[in-house]
Motif scaffolding. Structure first.
Motif, PDB file in Angstrom:
ATOM      1  N   SER A 192      16.195  -2.597  -7.468  1.00  0.00           N
ATOM      2  CA  SER A 192      15.299  -3.171  -6.027  1.00  0.00           C
ATOM      3  C   SER A 192      15.136  -4.624  -5.980  1.00  0.00           C
ATOM      4  O   SER A 192      14.617  -5.108  -7.099  1.00  0.00           O
ATOM      5  CB  SER A 192      14.204  -1.979  -6.074  1.00  0.00           C
ATOM      6  N   LYS A 246      29.936  -0.879  -9.275  1.00  0.00           N
ATOM      7  CA  LYS A 246      30.139  -0.499  -8.027  1.00  0.00           C
ATOM      8  C   LYS A 246      31.337   0.535  -7.801  1.00  0.00           C
ATOM      9  O   LYS A 246      31.048   1.180  -6.846  1.00  0.00           O
ATOM     10  CB  LYS A 246      30.272  -1.902  -7.160  1.00  0.00           C
ATOM     11  N   SER A 291      30.049   4.047  -9.184  1.00  0.00           N
ATOM     12  CA  SER A 291      28.436   4.644  -8.867  1.00  0.00           C
ATOM     13  C   SER A 291      28.325   4.589  -7.160  1.00  0.00           C
ATOM     14  O   SER A 291      28.784   3.764  -6.261  1.00  0.00           O
ATOM     15  CB  SER A 291      27.582   3.816  -9.522  1.00  0.00           C
ATOM     16  N   ARG A 292      27.642   5.614  -6.679  1.00  0.00           N
ATOM     17  CA  ARG A 292      27.060   5.782  -5.535  1.00  0.00           C
ATOM     18  C   ARG A 292      25.688   5.119  -5.424  1.00  0.00           C
ATOM     19  O   ARG A 292      25.015   5.266  -4.312  1.00  0.00           O
ATOM     20  CB  ARG A 292      27.285   7.102  -4.930  1.00  0.00           C
ATOM     21  N   ASN A 293      25.119   4.683  -6.433  1.00  0.00           N
ATOM     22  CA  ASN A 293      23.750   4.342  -6.521  1.00  0.00           C
ATOM     23  C   ASN A 293      23.496   2.916  -6.026  1.00  0.00           C
ATOM     24  O   ASN A 293      24.347   1.885  -6.609  1.00  0.00           O
ATOM     25  CB  ASN A 293      23.242   4.512  -8.031  1.00  0.00           C
ATOM     26  N   ARG A 294      23.257   2.717  -4.801  1.00  0.00           N
ATOM     27  CA  ARG A 294      23.012   1.320  -4.346  1.00  0.00           C
ATOM     28  C   ARG A 294      22.024   0.327  -5.194  1.00  0.00           C
ATOM     29  O   ARG A 294      22.096  -0.686  -4.511  1.00  0.00           O
ATOM     30  CB  ARG A 294      22.503   1.503  -2.677  1.00  0.00           C
ATOM     31  N   PHE A 295      21.503   0.779  -5.984  1.00  0.00           N
ATOM     32  CA  PHE A 295      20.638  -0.102  -6.693  1.00  0.00           C
ATOM     33  C   PHE A 295      21.200  -0.605  -7.822  1.00  0.00           C
ATOM     34  O   PHE A 295      20.707  -1.642  -8.569  1.00  0.00           O
ATOM     35  CB  PHE A 295      19.343   0.436  -7.366  1.00  0.00           C
TER      36      PHE A 295
END
Length: 131
Positions: free
Chosen positions: A126, A114, A117-121
């Motif tokens: 998902s 976290k 990364s900026r990837n919310r998944f």
């Protein structure tokens, strides 16, 4: 001459070349940097969106420490290199699942992912995919 390419079933499958790229990148990352060649980037881009089962099979016989290193490399690649953003299809997600199934998921890995990364998944994917 024709513009039609010949289909090669191994071209978009994970194999030794990808293990080598990820391992070299993991060593670079441990040394404080990550610099993938254009060729290595293209090789990895060609397999990024393969399904979860492909990635899970790919690491089936790989040790936990190596999988963790590859998760870190793939997380950083998603931020640093064009064409690596995968959202909910990120290969990090199935690799995390493998570690969870093995009861070998490091307690600090979620916070590391976290924070890099900026990837919310990441790292779990998902919610819809888990239902």
């Amino acid at each position: 001459m024709t513009d039609v390419e010949q289909w090669d079933p191994d071209k978009n499958s994970l194999g030794d070349v990808h293990r080598a790229i990820l391992s070299r990148a993991a060593v670079q990352h441990e040394s404080g940097g990550l610099c993938l060649s254009d060729t290595d980037q293209a090789e990895l881009r060609s397999v990024l969106l393969l399904g979860s089962s492909s990635w899970e099979k790919f690491v089936d016989a790989i040790d936990v420490q190596t999988i963790v290193a590859w998760i870190k490399v793939l997380t950083i690649c998603e931020q640093e290199y064009s064409g690596f953003d995968c959202g909910a299809k990120s290969p990090v997600i199935p690799l995390v699942r493998v570690l969870k199934r093995r009861n070998a998921y490091p307690s600090d890995l979620t916070s590391w992912i976290k924070s890099h990364s900026r990837n919310r998944f990441l790292p779990y994917g998902s919610l819809l995919d888990r239902l």
